[in-house]
Scaffold this motif. Structure first.
Motif: not given
Length: 215
Positions: A81-95
């Motif tokens: 429960p204390y894991l800090e996930p990879f920051p939110p990212i969208t397909l548009k940001q990736i492109q």
């Protein structure tokens, strides 16, 4: 919701330390050796973080107190429960990170558990290219390189485990804007980037590579 503070590579490192303590418990009878290993594991885990609150220290310290495999498993599960996930990212940001690749294959973001991701990576089989997205100082860095399977096992630059590798070559920018002589940087990395993410315990080599070839 619990405040997150453990990054994926730190979580992997804690698991590695837990496995080492458990293995020692099963194979060593000398109590002095056991206590040394226990103490070292606790210190190593705490030092994997640049700063910790008192509550977080209390959460991590018990690694040196367990006797049974079930205890270690509960300890590791209790950290999830204390894991800090990879920051939110969208397909548009990736492109936007790869503007010259209009038709590149994109990752299926919905299928990824970002708690266990240090670097986002996927292979475009059609072009035999590996794409990497890495978060650094509040921004995303995109890296694109060509993969050449080696069909041999050796040590991955990123996770330092012995695994089947590919030779990744990445073109780097010319040193001056007027120059057109691109150079290439090559490194051996895991073909299985999911397994690599599950094994990486230190981000120094990964960050050094990504920063040296960033687009």
């Amino acid at each position: 919701m619990k405040p997150t503070f453990i990054r994926n590579h730190q979580y992997n490192y804690i698991k590695k330390q837990s496995d080492f303590v458990l293995k020692t418990l099963r194979s060593v009878a000398d109590r002095r050796v056991l206590e040394t290993v226990r103490y070292s594991a606790e210190v190593n885990v705490l030092e994997a973080f640049s700063s910790l609150t008192t509550d977080h220290e209390h959460l991590l310290r018990p690694i040196s107190t367990f006797e049974k495999a079930e205890d270690f498993q509960q300890y590791i599960s209790g950290l999830e429960p204390y894991l800090e996930p990879f920051p939110p990212i969208t397909l548009k940001q990736i492109q936007k990170l790869f503007p010259k690749n209009k038709k590149m294959k994109l990752p299926d973001l919905q299928s990824i558990d970002f708690r266990y991701v240090t670097y986002l990576a996927w292979v475009d089989i059609a072009t035999n290219k590996l794409f990497i997205v890495y978060p650094f100082e509040g921004q995303f860095i995109g890296v694109e390189g060509r993969m050449i399977p080696t069909h041999k096992k050796s040590y991955c630059l990123f996770c330092n485990r012995q695994q089947e590798l590919a030779f990744l070559t990445v073109k780097t920018k010319p040193e001056t804007a007027a120059a057109d002589n691109y150079a290439s940087v090559g490194q051996y990395v895991c073909i299985d980037n999911q397994g690599c993410n599950q094994s990486i315990t230190n981000i120094n080599a990964l960050e050094k590579f990504v920063l040296s070839v960033q687009k």
